[in-house]
Design an enzyme around this catalytic site. Structure first.
Site, PDB file in Angstrom:
ATOM      1  N   HIS A  93     -99.014 -10.385 -57.997  1.00 43.85           N
ATOM      2  CA  HIS A  93     -99.283  -8.936 -58.053  1.00 43.85           C
ATOM      3  C   HIS A  93     -99.624  -8.370 -56.680  1.00 43.85           C
ATOM      4  CE1 HIS A  93     -99.489  -8.356 -62.526  1.00 43.85           C
ATOM      5  NE2 HIS A  93     -99.447  -9.672 -62.436  1.00 43.85           N
TER       6      HIS A  93
ATOM      7  N   ASP B 116    -101.052  -2.998 -50.079  1.00 42.35           N
ATOM      8  CA  ASP B 116    -101.220  -3.097 -51.533  1.00 42.35           C
ATOM      9  C   ASP B 116     -99.964  -3.702 -52.149  1.00 42.35           C
ATOM     10  OD1 ASP B 116    -102.521  -2.690 -53.944  1.00 42.35           O
ATOM     11  OD2 ASP B 116    -103.048  -0.620 -53.486  1.00 42.35           O
TER      12      ASP B 116
END
Ligand code: F6P
Length: 507
Positions: free
Chosen positions: A180, A392
């Site tokens: 992720h 991110d």
């Protein structure tokens, strides 16, 4: 004993019948309350993404209970499983494991390293052994509670070595992994003392999924340093690597959100009521919104400095634009996170001290978890979203904001270092979060943008997120894994639990 004839049973075991998600956090967590335990909903990007995928699918989710104490679950697990439509199985960690595996290896090694923040890393050798120990504990639990016909879908950086541990334990399962967070380039990754072991562990999965093509490229480039003889072949979304006679697939699958759920809930009356109140209370000022877990990867001080500069340079923003910054508490026991909180609060205080006028304060700051409908009301109320992480994996806030922007009048300002930029770059205002002047300019540009341009951009953003939603993400992954779609898995009503497994679980 199974009632299937042998040939039928063999056929059945070759089929993939159930999804087993494995992650560090479960969609529920327990906390001590009074003399007993209280079960709460878990939070975080991974949970938001995986929950709609498993919902009512008769699958299984294995993860940490959220405590180091032995929990007397009573009926709570069954109740939570019934509510969610999949079984939940908690793994217990000892205090030493939590300290060295989670706070140590996960939070002080992989998290900063994979976000390119190498100076924050602490390569304590002890952490690595605990990482392997806890990954093995997960493998043991998977062996106990899953069947050969299950697909073991391991999520995120805490559990990279699980497939390797399954193999060591001779537990034969089809396995996939999804990262992720970003995967760093070789000049960053090669600092890791256990770089070869970690890459080797990843190659034990049948399919390795990354958020973006850039992450996948970084992974392949790192592999070339460590194992130059491994050959990668293929083109497009999924590549293949031959490793010890096995085929390992490597793909880029940008994660997304349950678009319809966000869009329809934000149109509902509960959100509508909150929205009405919110608009009233803003006294005519527009909202620029930030929603983040409190983390040093989110670029929070830089964002506040950019907002301050925008106010300094453009007095016409005063009383017309308010930064609403929601910070979700995270890793609150870690000193670095406490320091970050103090820095953010100092900056908020400084900006409010400098610019507050009459009833208008330029920054409204919240340090708490918002309820779902309250969050959606903020998304709807905000004319601008400021999503400016330093780095991110994806950033689902960017997608959630657009899904809830029903009037299609909002502007998304997005960091070029968020995974979401790969998909949304054309219609968001892309910024470098380190460039304080650039972000300040983008805030002003968003505030003054022509309504038609806003509408055209937001419309295209929403169309793209609607099309590439969480279900197309899981379908793309499953298609790469074994040519299946989510709908090929039984729903909760259709799923017939295996008698052997049920007995094992009860014993
Ligand atoms: O971004 C990936 C992720 O796993 C999120 O789901 C989660 O919010 C974060 O990393 C880890 O947070 P925590 O340390 O609180 O589990």
């Amino acid at each position: 004993m199974s009632t299937h004839p042998k040939s039928e049973r063999t056929k059945k075991e070759n089929r993939i019948e159930r999804l087993v998600a494995v992650s560090n956090r479960l969609p529920i967590a327990v906390q001590r309350k009074g003399g007993g335990w209280q079960v709460q909903a878990g939070s975080g990007g991974l949970i938001t993404a995986i929950t709609p995928v498993l919902k009512n699918r008769g699958g299984l989710w294995i993860g940490w209970s959220g405590t180091t104490e032995e929990v007397d679950w009573g009926e709570e697990l069954n109740i939570a499983s019934q509510k969610s439509g999949y079984r939940i199985h908690p793994v217990t960690l000892t205090p030493e494991e939590l300290e060295n595996f989670y706070f140590g290896f996960a939070n002080e090694v992989i998290w900063p390293l994979f976000h390119d923040l190498t100076t924050r890393c602490n390569f304590n050798p002890k952490y690595w052994y605990f990482y392997l120990q806890v990954n093995d504990k997960y493998a043991e639990t998977i062996g106990k509670y899953s069947l050969p016909s299950d697909y073991i879908w391991v999520q995120d950086y805490h559990l990279i070595a699980v497939a390797q541990m399954l193999r060591k334990r001779r537990i034969a399962r089809r396995t996939g992994f999804f990262l992720h967070i970003p995967f760093p380039s070789p000049d960053v990754f090669m600092r890791l003392p256990w770089r070869a072991q970690l890459l080797r562990a990843l190659l034990e999965y049948d399919l390795i999924g990354f958020q973006t093509v850039r992450d996948r490229r970084n992974f392949i480039n790192c592999l070339q340093y460590i194992a130059p003889n491994l050959k990668t072949s293929g083109r497009g979304d999924v590549l293949t690597i031959q490793v010890d006679g096995r085929t390992v697939r490597v793909g880029a699958f940008p994660i997304s959100i349950d678009y319809e759920n966000f869009a329809s809930t934000s149109a509902g009356s509960a959100v509508q009521t909150k929205l009405h109140w919110l608009r009233e209370s803003m006294g005519g000022s527009q909202i620029v919104l930030g929603v983040d877990r409190l983390d040093y990867t989110k670029g929070l001080p830089e964002r506040l400095k950019s907002f301050r500069l925008a106010l300094e340079r453009h007095p016409d923003l005063h009383r017309k634009l308010t930064l609403v910054q929601v910070l979700v508490p995270s890793r609150t026991d870690v000193p670095e996170y406490q320091q970050l909180k103090s820095e953010v609060e100092r900056l908020v205080g400084e900006i409010n001290g400098q610019f507050t006028y009459g009833g208008w304060a330029p920054v409204l700051y919240m340090f708490r978890n918002l309820g779902y409908e309250e969050l959606l009301a903020y998304y709807r109320a905000a004319q601008i979203a400021l999503v400016t992480p330093i780095k991110d994996g994806m950033n689902l806030v960017a997608k959630e904001y657009c899904a809830c922007n029903l009037e299609e009048e909002g502007v998304l300002i997005l960091s070029e270092f968020a995974g979401a930029a790969a998909q949304l770059q054309k219609n968001a205002l892309l910024v470098n979060p380190h460039d304080i002047e650039g972000v300040a300019d983008a805030i002003y540009r968003a505030f003054t943008m022509d309504p038609e341009e806003k509408k055209a951009r937001m419309k295209r953003l929403r169309e793209s997120i609607k099309k590439n939603n969480i279900f197309s993400w899981v379908d793309a992954y499953l298609a790469a894994a074994f040519s299946k779609k989510l709908d090929d898995f039984p729903t909760e009503e259709e799923y017939v639990p295996d008698i052997r497994l049920e007995r094992e679980q009860d014993s």
